[in-house]
Enzyme design. Sequence first.
Site, PDB file in Angstrom:
ATOM      1  CB  SER A 113      -0.983   0.010   1.179  1.00 24.74           C
ATOM      2  OG  SER A 113      -1.856  -1.072   1.091  1.00 24.74           O
ATOM      3  CG  ASP A 159      -4.740  -0.879   0.818  1.00 28.77           C
ATOM      4  OD1 ASP A 159      -4.893  -1.946   1.447  1.00 28.77           O
ATOM      5  OD2 ASP A 159      -4.560  -0.827  -0.408  1.00 28.77           O
TER       6      ASP A 159
END
Length: 367
Positions: A113, A159
């Site tokens: 991420s 995320d």
Amino acid sequence: MSESSASGVWFAPGRVNLIGEHTDYNDGFVLPFALPRRAVVTAGPAAGPRSRVRSAQQDAPVEFTAATVRPGDVPGWAAYVAGTVWAFREAGYPVSELDLELDSDVPVGAGLSSSAAVECAVGVALAGMSGVDVGPTGLARIARRAENEFVGAPTGGMDQMAAMHGRAGQLVFLDTRDDTVELVPFDLAAHGLDLLVIDTRAPHSHADGEYGARRADCERAAAALGVPALRDAGLPEVETLTDDRIRRRARHVVTENDRVRAVVELLRSGADPREIGPLLDASHVSMRDDFEITVPHVDVAVESARAGGAVGARMTGGGFGGCVIALCETGAAAAVAGAVEKAYAGHGWEPPVVFPGIPSDGAGRLT
């Protein structure tokens, strides 16, 4: 984040998902944690009439106008920055023209991420600069909108929520239907355990056609079952689906939600974290066979980690490359890493990069 400042330095971390893959956009459950690797944004008022962003990882700066920037205006890496400014403005918060300097040690393309880290770092910088208290969930939603609508990546919200809500020594148990968060203790050191993150060095992208295809398959399955999302389906209902591919996709999501909840219950109860090992293994098998999102680099890393002594291992992230996590005895960490490196050498592949996965603090201000 309630006091304005002329300039400052803010950060947001990458994340590792312990378990719960492709459940977030199905209104399901995920269990990530924030990494010590992070994106750092130094922000101050613009010297000129437009906003300007520089990245230590890129060659040339990019300019845009914060007051008017729209989706499609800024391509490439800077879209994550401009998109967050746009989404912050669209949420009704004030924006001004800024000079931003970005640096990040979150590996790009590893499924950790890196994009959400940039978005959330920019988000906390915008909130700090404007003196508004948006809150971590509000900033996570702004960052997700930037990724979905400005960048064009059809990701869920895990995320960004992990980057905003992470805490040292804690997992972020997230119900993606309503964005409720519970922090779950995860003190591996006290149990003589390590969690290794193994960057397989295989190509990785969330925004490609395969990710979108899996999401479309899940939507087809939910429609066929007559439920709002696969979070609402049970395994007996899923097994009635006649399309084999759609059935397998749905089966992964439903069983993965069950595995997330099982891990949380074990950890809540104070159980030995070694007990989650079989659930990690089962998650990988499901991703490999039912959701079909693993690749040879990933499968070899998982298999060799298990052969090297890991008590559980799985791919983490959206798939088609990225990272593997391996839960192992502290004394066996070197042997597990060595087993993966040896297997890669046998295939003639570039060596993997192995580092510890340590639950760390979420986004905030440095100076």
